[in-house]
Design a protein around this motif. Structure first.
Motif, PDB file in Angstrom:
ATOM      1  N   PHE A 136     -18.508  24.488  -6.018  1.00 33.55           N
ATOM      2  CA  PHE A 136     -17.275  23.767  -6.325  1.00 33.55           C
ATOM      3  C   PHE A 136     -16.624  23.232  -5.056  1.00 33.55           C
ATOM      4  O   PHE A 136     -16.199  22.073  -4.995  1.00 33.55           O
ATOM      5  N   SER A 137     -16.553  24.077  -4.028  1.00 31.04           N
ATOM      6  CA  SER A 137     -15.958  23.666  -2.749  1.00 31.04           C
ATOM      7  C   SER A 137     -16.781  22.547  -2.103  1.00 31.04           C
ATOM      8  O   SER A 137     -16.225  21.649  -1.462  1.00 31.04           O
ATOM      9  N   PHE A 138     -18.079  22.602  -2.259  1.00 34.14           N
ATOM     10  CA  PHE A 138     -18.981  21.563  -1.762  1.00 34.14           C
ATOM     11  C   PHE A 138     -18.649  20.215  -2.395  1.00 34.14           C
ATOM     12  O   PHE A 138     -18.521  19.195  -1.701  1.00 34.14           O
ATOM     13  N   VAL A 139     -18.480  20.210  -3.708  1.00 28.43           N
ATOM     14  CA  VAL A 139     -18.139  18.961  -4.420  1.00 28.43           C
ATOM     15  C   VAL A 139     -16.767  18.452  -3.975  1.00 28.43           C
ATOM     16  O   VAL A 139     -16.577  17.251  -3.744  1.00 28.43           O
ATOM     17  N   CYS A 140     -15.798  19.374  -3.846  1.00 30.67           N
ATOM     18  CA  CYS A 140     -14.457  18.988  -3.386  1.00 30.67           C
ATOM     19  C   CYS A 140     -14.513  18.381  -1.986  1.00 30.67           C
ATOM     20  O   CYS A 140     -13.836  17.383  -1.700  1.00 30.67           O
ATOM     21  N   SER A 141     -15.318  18.969  -1.108  1.00 22.71           N
ATOM     22  CA  SER A 141     -15.431  18.464   0.261  1.00 22.71           C
ATOM     23  C   SER A 141     -16.035  17.069   0.288  1.00 22.71           C
ATOM     24  O   SER A 141     -15.640  16.226   1.103  1.00 22.71           O
ATOM     25  N   ILE A 142     -16.983  16.803  -0.604  1.00 16.47           N
ATOM     26  CA  ILE A 142     -17.573  15.458  -0.690  1.00 16.47           C
ATOM     27  C   ILE A 142     -16.514  14.445  -1.113  1.00 16.47           C
ATOM     28  O   ILE A 142     -16.361  13.383  -0.494  1.00 16.47           O
ATOM     29  N   ILE A 143     -15.770  14.779  -2.161  1.00 13.13           N
ATOM     30  CA  ILE A 143     -14.727  13.872  -2.664  1.00 13.13           C
ATOM     31  C   ILE A 143     -13.681  13.595  -1.583  1.00 13.13           C
ATOM     32  O   ILE A 143     -13.309  12.440  -1.328  1.00 13.13           O
ATOM     33  N   LEU A 144     -13.198  14.656  -0.946  1.00 15.23           N
ATOM     34  CA  LEU A 144     -12.138  14.515   0.056  1.00 15.23           C
ATOM     35  C   LEU A 144     -12.636  13.793   1.305  1.00 15.23           C
ATOM     36  O   LEU A 144     -11.907  12.986   1.883  1.00 15.23           O
ATOM     37  N   SER A 145     -13.867  14.060   1.730  1.00 19.82           N
ATOM     38  CA  SER A 145     -14.383  13.411   2.933  1.00 19.82           C
ATOM     39  C   SER A 145     -14.571  11.910   2.712  1.00 19.82           C
ATOM     40  O   SER A 145     -14.342  11.113   3.635  1.00 19.82           O
ATOM     41  N   ILE A 146     -14.960  11.508   1.510  1.00 23.89           N
ATOM     42  CA  ILE A 146     -15.088  10.077   1.200  1.00 23.89           C
ATOM     43  C   ILE A 146     -13.719   9.400   1.282  1.00 23.89           C
ATOM     44  O   ILE A 146     -13.563   8.328   1.877  1.00 23.89           O
ATOM     45  N   LYS A 147     -12.721  10.056   0.680  1.00 21.26           N
ATOM     46  CA  LYS A 147     -11.359   9.514   0.721  1.00 21.26           C
ATOM     47  C   LYS A 147     -10.845   9.444   2.164  1.00 21.26           C
ATOM     48  O   LYS A 147     -10.267   8.442   2.596  1.00 21.26           O
ATOM     49  N   GLN A 148     -11.067  10.485   2.922  1.00 21.83           N
ATOM     50  CA  GLN A 148     -10.598  10.529   4.306  1.00 21.83           C
ATOM     51  C   GLN A 148     -11.294   9.478   5.171  1.00 21.83           C
ATOM     52  O   GLN A 148     -10.668   8.852   6.029  1.00 21.83           O
ATOM     53  N   PHE A 149     -12.585   9.303   4.955  1.00 16.03           N
ATOM     54  CA  PHE A 149     -13.336   8.309   5.726  1.00 16.03           C
ATOM     55  C   PHE A 149     -12.772   6.914   5.495  1.00 16.03           C
ATOM     56  O   PHE A 149     -12.604   6.117   6.436  1.00 16.03           O
ATOM     57  N   ASN A 150     -12.472   6.606   4.241  1.00  9.40           N
ATOM     58  CA  ASN A 150     -11.909   5.288   3.918  1.00  9.40           C
ATOM     59  C   ASN A 150     -10.534   5.093   4.554  1.00  9.40           C
ATOM     60  O   ASN A 150     -10.206   4.005   5.031  1.00  9.40           O
ATOM     61  N   ILE A 151      -9.728   6.152   4.583  1.00  9.26           N
ATOM     62  CA  ILE A 151      -8.400   6.065   5.186  1.00  9.26           C
ATOM     63  C   ILE A 151      -8.502   5.896   6.697  1.00  9.26           C
ATOM     64  O   ILE A 151      -7.771   5.109   7.306  1.00  9.26           O
ATOM     65  N   LEU A 152      -9.435   6.629   7.317  1.00 17.00           N
ATOM     66  CA  LEU A 152      -9.573   6.572   8.768  1.00 17.00           C
ATOM     67  C   LEU A 152     -10.046   5.210   9.260  1.00 17.00           C
ATOM     68  O   LEU A 152      -9.849   4.862  10.434  1.00 17.00           O
TER      69      LEU A 152
END
Length: 256
Positions: A58-74
């Motif tokens: 579950f944490s793995f999936v959450c990290s994928i979702i959040l990292s994609i969002k963060q990458f786009n923001i950065l």
């Protein structure tokens, strides 16, 4: 806003690290199953009987979702979509659920399973995959959440209890499988496929099973409140200025 960008960048790196740790640790676990016929997991599907694997998945999936969002923001400039630099409630809650899930794993392993198992309990942390699932990933996720994750507003009560949803879902599904006799025993009892003794409704005291389950679930939901409290305290100590107010001022100045 440079501080917010730095926090987001570090959080992004930690999410990527969690993703890599999970993938490599899961591969190591699968290899171990094939090389060790006496593995507690028995087979690949047996991995997913345990909350350690399901929680980290579950944490793995959450990290994928959040990292994609963060990458786009950065990739944005510091003046572009400024409010997006602060986690929206849904992203903050995802991070809270992820951190809560792995903190439960860490606490149960370190304070309950290892002491009860004695010297054999060290098997829970003495390999790369075991230490990653039980120690490294939980520590990284909780440090990231407490010190780096931000939100636009305080969470409502019903949002804070979301931290316990993954564990509650796991427990509910496992209990159904036990009631339906898909799994019929823990350890040497029955088929030995029940992962935790309190779920063994056929060979354990029903009252003790109920009390154990209630304690674990209440503990799991309470972790969400604790982590949100720690996040807010660290926010006030480490980042004392009100950057949300600065954002509002900047937005007003843009309209003038």
């Amino acid at each position: 806003m440079k501080i917010i960008h730095k926090r987001l960048a570090i959080s992004f790196v930690l999410n990527i690290l969690v993703i890599l740790l999970f993938i490599t640790s899961l591969i190591a676990e699968i290899v171990d199953i094939y090389n060790n016929p006496t593995s507690v997991y028995k087979n690949i599907w047996g991995l997913f009987r345990f909350f350690t694997i399901d929680g980290n998945l579950f944490s793995f999936v959450c990290s994928i979702i959040l990292s994609i969002k963060q990458f786009n923001i950065l990739k944005m400039s510091e003046t572009e979509n400024v409010r997006e630099l602060i986690f929206s409630p849904i992203n903050y809650i995802l991070s809270l659920m992820s951190a809560s899930t792995d903190l439960v794993i860490f606490i149960v392993v370190m304070l309950i399973l290892i002491p009860l198992a004695g010297s054999e309990g060290l098997n829970l942390i003495n390999t790369y995959n075991a230490s990653s699932f039980h120690i490294t990933i939980p520590i990284l996720l909780n440090l990231k959440f407490i010190f780096l994750d931000a939100k636009e507003r305080d969470l409502f009560f019903y949002e804070k209890i979301c931290g316990g949803i993954p564990m509650f879902t796991y427990g509910f599904i496992m209990l159904i499988l036990c009631v339906c006799k898909v799994f019929t025993g823990y350890g040497e009892e029955g088929d030995g496929n029940i992962p935790y003794p309190f779920l063994d409704i056929y060979h354990q005291n029903a009252f003790l099973s109920l009390i154990s389950a209630l304690f674990i679930f209440i503990f799991g939901f309470g972790i969400g409140f604790l982590l949100d409290f720690l996040n807010k305290k660290c926010e006030n100590i480490i980042y004392p200025y009100n950057y949300l107010k600065d954002i509002e001022v900047n937005k007003v100045m843009e309209l003038v």
